[in-house]
Design an enzyme around this catalytic site. Structure first.
Site, PDB file in Angstrom:
ATOM      1  N   TYR A  33       0.832  -1.204   0.000  1.00  0.00           N
ATOM      2  CA  TYR A  33       0.000   0.000   0.000  1.00  0.00           C
ATOM      3  C   TYR A  33       0.860   1.244   0.000  1.00  0.00           C
ATOM      4  O   TYR A  33       2.080   1.165   0.185  1.00  0.00           O
ATOM      5  CB  TYR A  33      -0.943  -0.006   1.209  1.00  0.00           C
ATOM      6  CG  TYR A  33      -0.286   0.278   2.538  1.00  0.00           C
ATOM      7  CD1 TYR A  33       0.545  -0.660   3.142  1.00  0.00           C
ATOM      8  CD2 TYR A  33      -0.491   1.494   3.179  1.00  0.00           C
ATOM      9  CE1 TYR A  33       1.148  -0.388   4.360  1.00  0.00           C
ATOM     10  CE2 TYR A  33       0.114   1.773   4.402  1.00  0.00           C
ATOM     11  CZ  TYR A  33       0.930   0.826   4.988  1.00  0.00           C
ATOM     12  OH  TYR A  33       1.536   1.106   6.182  1.00  0.00           O
ATOM     13  N   ARG A 100      -7.586 -20.381  -2.432  1.00  0.00           N
ATOM     14  CA  ARG A 100      -6.570 -20.224  -1.389  1.00  0.00           C
ATOM     15  C   ARG A 100      -5.507 -21.321  -1.481  1.00  0.00           C
ATOM     16  O   ARG A 100      -5.794 -22.512  -1.345  1.00  0.00           O
ATOM     17  CB  ARG A 100      -7.207 -20.257   0.003  1.00  0.00           C
ATOM     18  CG  ARG A 100      -6.214 -19.882   1.091  1.00  0.00           C
ATOM     19  CD  ARG A 100      -6.820 -19.946   2.485  1.00  0.00           C
ATOM     20  NE  ARG A 100      -5.846 -19.506   3.477  1.00  0.00           N
ATOM     21  CZ  ARG A 100      -4.832 -20.253   3.915  1.00  0.00           C
ATOM     22  NH1 ARG A 100      -4.674 -21.487   3.457  1.00  0.00           N
ATOM     23  NH2 ARG A 100      -3.984 -19.777   4.812  1.00  0.00           N
ATOM     24  N   HIS A 102      -0.948 -21.289  -0.862  1.00  0.00           N
ATOM     25  CA  HIS A 102       0.162 -20.386  -0.575  1.00  0.00           C
ATOM     26  C   HIS A 102       0.955 -20.001  -1.827  1.00  0.00           C
ATOM     27  O   HIS A 102       1.433 -18.878  -1.941  1.00  0.00           O
ATOM     28  CB  HIS A 102       1.123 -21.010   0.443  1.00  0.00           C
ATOM     29  CG  HIS A 102       0.535 -21.105   1.817  1.00  0.00           C
ATOM     30  ND1 HIS A 102      -0.512 -21.955   2.124  1.00  0.00           N
ATOM     31  CD2 HIS A 102       0.832 -20.454   2.963  1.00  0.00           C
ATOM     32  CE1 HIS A 102      -0.826 -21.826   3.398  1.00  0.00           C
ATOM     33  NE2 HIS A 102      -0.020 -20.913   3.932  1.00  0.00           N
ATOM     34  N   LYS A 149       6.545  -1.917   1.884  1.00  0.00           N
ATOM     35  CA  LYS A 149       5.350  -1.367   2.548  1.00  0.00           C
ATOM     36  C   LYS A 149       4.182  -2.333   2.348  1.00  0.00           C
ATOM     37  O   LYS A 149       3.277  -2.086   1.551  1.00  0.00           O
ATOM     38  CB  LYS A 149       5.037   0.029   1.991  1.00  0.00           C
ATOM     39  CG  LYS A 149       4.145   0.857   2.914  1.00  0.00           C
ATOM     40  CD  LYS A 149       4.182   2.313   2.503  1.00  0.00           C
ATOM     41  CE  LYS A 149       3.133   3.162   3.179  1.00  0.00           C
ATOM     42  NZ  LYS A 149       3.275   3.304   4.621  1.00  0.00           N
ATOM     43  N   GLU A 181      11.945   2.398  14.400  1.00  0.00           N
ATOM     44  CA  GLU A 181      10.971   3.371  13.876  1.00  0.00           C
ATOM     45  C   GLU A 181       9.684   3.221  14.658  1.00  0.00           C
ATOM     46  O   GLU A 181       9.563   2.362  15.533  1.00  0.00           O
ATOM     47  CB  GLU A 181      10.731   3.144  12.379  1.00  0.00           C
ATOM     48  CG  GLU A 181      10.115   1.796  12.068  1.00  0.00           C
ATOM     49  CD  GLU A 181       9.885   1.558  10.574  1.00  0.00           C
ATOM     50  OE1 GLU A 181       9.690   2.531   9.824  1.00  0.00           O
ATOM     51  OE2 GLU A 181       9.882   0.373  10.187  1.00  0.00           O
ATOM     52  N   LEU A 206      11.097   1.240   7.237  1.00  0.00           N
ATOM     53  CA  LEU A 206      10.567   1.718   5.964  1.00  0.00           C
ATOM     54  C   LEU A 206      11.259   3.040   5.618  1.00  0.00           C
ATOM     55  O   LEU A 206      11.378   3.908   6.490  1.00  0.00           O
ATOM     56  CB  LEU A 206       9.056   1.952   6.077  1.00  0.00           C
ATOM     57  CG  LEU A 206       8.404   2.423   4.776  1.00  0.00           C
ATOM     58  CD1 LEU A 206       8.283   1.271   3.793  1.00  0.00           C
ATOM     59  CD2 LEU A 206       7.040   3.032   5.050  1.00  0.00           C
TER      60      LEU A 206
END
Ligand code: PLP
Length: 286
Positions: A33, A100, A102, A149, A181, A206
């Site tokens: 994102y 579903r 993996h 991210k 962080e 990040l």
């Protein structure tokens, strides 16, 4: 005014915006994102956020859902349709919908994309800058690819909830005695000698876009920046501390684990970095 979300090619009422139950973002946190600030109806540092989005996708071998120029159009449209002047635009891309399993789905599986935009509370943001905010510290128990991210944010969720329950704004992750962080921010201190210190971003954190821009802001203001880890003791002995992120730029930190930082008030360095931020940040066209 009703909100609108962009979901896989369609602008839909926010209340009805949904992805499939077998979306890999939902099932495996298999997605990434970005959050970009909107100011005066324009995105701040769109270029850098789009570059980081593409890097995150590359690292996870997820395809860009559309060309960058088309994504730019969608972001602008989401901001426009939601009439956002001061706020954020949120972009999420996942590996798509598949039974579903993996393993990666078949190569013809389309990535899913969701874009939302909303106004943020400016008065609340200004108040926290005026009063300063508190942080607590928690062990950094995250995986070692936090440079990507991803939407896999469970340690961050738990850390930030612990902060909230302790009456604090943010939780600082600490690994081997060094602050890495915050749960959703980068962490900084200003030493007694006046140097600004934040941890290197090669790994372990990040690489915040705000962090990157703040280096240039500090440079323009003639401030010394040291890119190195700092310990909790160093932070407690610092003159100032602050956090940075796209949604709140710079927020001064006035206490850590209940202990006062500096004189317990927002400091001048954090203030001047914040005040000069938009002189350096890039404003996208509308
Ligand atoms: N670190 C983490 C873990 C974050 O989630 C964020 C923002 O969401 C940041 C740092 C700050 O990054 P940026 O300045 O790009 O918002």
């Amino acid at each position: 005014m009703s909100r609108v979300a962009y979901v896989n090619g369609l602008y839909v009422p926010h209340a009805d915006a949904a992805v499939h139950v077998e979306d890999r973002g939902y099932q495996f946190a298999d997605g990434v994102y970005e959050v970009c600030e909107v100011r005066g109806g324009r995105m701040v540092d769109e270029r850098r956020h789009m570059e980081r989005l593409q890097r995150s996708l590359r690292e996870l071998r997820i395809a860009m859902p559309m060309p960058p120029a088309a994504l730019g159009v969608v972001l602008r449209e989401a901001i426009r349709r939601n009439r956002v002047r001061e706020g954020i635009v949120y972009i999420q891309v996942t590996r798509g919908v598949a039974r579903r399993d993996h393993y990666f789905p078949s190569p013809d599986t389309l990535p899913s994309i969701v874009v939302t935009a909303r106004a943020t509370d400016q008065a609340k943001a200004a108040a926290s800058v005026e009063s300063g905010a508190a942080v607590i510290t928690v062990p950094d128990n995250r995986w070692d690819r936090v440079d990507i991210k991803t939407v896999g944010l469970l340690p961050n969720v738990l850390a930030k909830q612990a902060a909230k329950e302790a009456g604090a704004r943010e939780a600082w992750f600490v690994r081997d005695g060094v602050v890495t962080e915050g749960g959703s921010t980068n962490a900084w201190i200003v030493t007694q000698a006046g140097a600004i210190v934040t941890r290197p971003a090669e790994s372990g954190i990040l690489r915040g876009i705000t962090r990157t821009v703040l280096f240039e802001v500090a440079n323009r203001l003639g401030l010394t920046v040291e890119e190195r880890g700092f310990t909790l003791d160093e932070a407690l002995a610092a003159r100032e501390a602050f956090i940075s992120s796209a949604s709140n730029v710079v927020v001064p930190i006035v206490s850590i684990d209940g202990k006062t930082v500096g004189d317990g008030k927002p400091g001048p360095v954090a203030r001047s970095l914040r005040d000069s931020f938009y002189d350096v940040a890039e404003f996208a066209r509308k």
